[in-house]
Design an enzyme around this catalytic site. Structure first.
Site, PDB file in Angstrom:
ATOM      1  N   HIS A   1      42.416  36.888  45.608  1.00  0.00           N
ATOM      2  CA  HIS A   1      42.457  35.562  46.234  1.00  0.00           C
ATOM      3  C   HIS A   1      42.424  34.543  45.101  1.00  0.00           C
ATOM      4  CE1 HIS A   1      40.143  37.883  49.324  1.00  0.00           C
ATOM      5  NE2 HIS A   1      40.767  37.125  50.203  1.00  0.00           N
TER       6      HIS A   1
ATOM      7  N   ASP B   1      38.985  33.998  43.659  1.00  0.00           N
ATOM      8  CA  ASP B   1      38.360  35.137  42.963  1.00  0.00           C
ATOM      9  C   ASP B   1      38.509  35.016  41.456  1.00  0.00           C
ATOM     10  OD1 ASP B   1      38.054  36.318  45.478  1.00  0.00           O
ATOM     11  OD2 ASP B   1      39.841  37.577  45.264  1.00  0.00           O
TER      12      ASP B   1
END
Ligand code: XUL
Ligand code: CO
Length: 435
Positions: free
Chosen positions: A100, A103
């Protein structure tokens, strides 16, 4: 070098006689099966979020892992995490990873910061991918963790939130494109509702439908050739999510003109939460022609939530891989482990144990599936079971050459149909014999 995995050697294939917990006993990347290598069939990916971003916190307690990069701040933390992640990939030998936006980047408070911080990590990320030869299976945007998304992203009652979501998708998709990603995933994290009493369900689904069309338009505009996938899930975090299972997603794609543009990323733990089996979801996706990718994990049979555990059920994996490979297998998708070690599994070794076990399990499942495809036992039974439809009245009906009257007249004159055994136990025994 991050140092975190220094004491662990590169994981090697040592074969079934090995009792080394830090070696593969079944996963052998270059082993040929049905004309492809194991690595090409499985396209294994490690997920960034559970393995490197999460620090072991749950709703009752703080992080338990104490990963060193999680104690750092901003860009320094993002780069230390990146070092550790690619050191792990280099040692495990997974050809792909998934992430993501949030992240990999330093946390951002504003839209401008979000864009700047994401861009600040792309150069180092690209360099690491080059250095280790690890490729990107898919990218995505996290549009569920930040409080701005409490009432959804594109389904939010406030279009300003949908605009922020558009900013995240635009930049996450462009980053995925730049990094050569094979796919882009939409998991509708909070695209649902907690109570119908405050929800205009039709309006929200229309918003989601339009938003996904905008994402498809953007994909074509920037020339991104990867596949787009929706990841179905029935609930959690919201009470009800619009993309609840594969069948629901297919209806949604049809209604909003997205057929042929978006496939599905199936997660077994989401399948079971929706009351479906993993293999049911795979076969539904194959039937609709929307099969794409898998987030391999498992739930807990007694707990009714998304426990995201590493898979360990050989029967389930064998059956699912049989239908996946038989359906044509992965093209742009692959086997992402959307799985996390338990909160008490606090060491660097534990991260390897989870992934090694899952890769060995997939390898065994794949070998079983290849054997089952080669010996054709299940298909043979299916062919015999439906053979009646290949000619006569059945074939006429399916060709659109028989009316209800014609079928009724046929029934009047034909001998009474005789029930035949479905052979369920025999077929189940066959699967047991493959394990
Ligand atoms: C949540 C889930 C996500 C998606 C990516 O249940 O599966 O991790 O895979 O957003
Ligand atoms: Co997932």
């Amino acid at each position: 070098m991050s140092g975190y995995f220094d004491h662990i050697d590169t994981i090697k294939y040592e074969g079934q006689s090995s009792d080394n917990p830090l070696a593969f006993r079944h996963y052998k990347a270059d082993e040929m099966l049905l004309g492809k290598t194991m690595a090409e069939h499985l396209r294994v990916a490690v997920c960034y979020w559970h393995t490197f971003a999460w620090d072991g916190n749950d709703i009752f307690g703080d992080g338990s892992f104490g990963r060193p990069w999680n104690a750092m701040d901003g860009q320094q933390a993002a780069e230390a995490k990146l070092d550790a992640a690619f050191e792990f990939f280099g040692k495990l030998g997974n050809p792909f990873f998934c992430f993501h936006d949030v992240d990999v980047m330093a946390p951002a408070a504003t839209a401008k910061e979000h864009v700047n911080n994401l861009h600040a990590i792309l150069d180092p990320l690209e360099a690491k991918m080059e250095e280790h030869g690890t490729k990107l299976l898919w990218g995505t945007a996290n549009m569920f963790s930040h409080p701005r998304y409490i009432a959804g992203a594109s389904t939010n009652p406030d279009p300003a939130v949908a605009a922020f979501a558009a900013l995240q998708v635009k930049h996450a998709m462009e980053a995925t494109h730049r990094l050569g990603g094979d796919g882009y995933v939409f998991w509708g994290g909070r695209e649902g509702y907690d109570t119908i009493l405050n929800t205009d369900l039709k309006r929200e689904m229309d918003q989601l439908g339009r938003f996904l069309n905008m994402a498809v338009e953007h994909k074509h505009k920037i020339g991104f050739k990867g596949a787009l996938f929706i990841e179905p899930k029935p609930h959690e975090p919201t009470k009800h999510q619009y993309d609840r299972d594969v069948g629901t997603v297919y209806g949604f794609l049809q209604k909003y003109g997205l057929e042929g543009e978006i496939g599905v990323n199936i997660e077994p733990n989401h399948a079971t939460l929706s009351g479906n089996s993993f293999e049911h979801e795979v076969q539904m996706a194959n039937a609709f022609g929307i099969f794409g990718s898998i987030d391999f994990n498992r739930g807990d049979p007694q707990n009714g939530w998304d426990t995201d555990q590493f898979p360990n059920d050989l029967r389930e994996i064998t059956t699912a891989l049989y239908y996946i490979v038989k359906g044509g297998g992965f093209t742009k998708g692959g086997s992402n482990f959307d799985a996390k070690v338990r909160r008490q599994s606090i060491t660097a070794e534990d991260l390897f144990h989870g992934h090694i076990g899952a890769m060995d399990l997939l390898a065994r499942g794949l070998k079983n599936a290849a054997r089952m495809i080669e010996d054709d036992y299940l298909q043979d039974n299916i062919d015999k079971r439906y053979a009646g439809w290949d000619s006569g009245m059945g074939a006429k009906m399916m060709a659109g050459e028989a009316s209800l009257d014609d079928m009724a007249a046929h029934a009047m004159n034909a001998p009474a149909p005789k029930p035949v055994s479905g052979l369920q136990e025999r077929l189940e025994n066959y699967i047991t014999d493959q394990l």
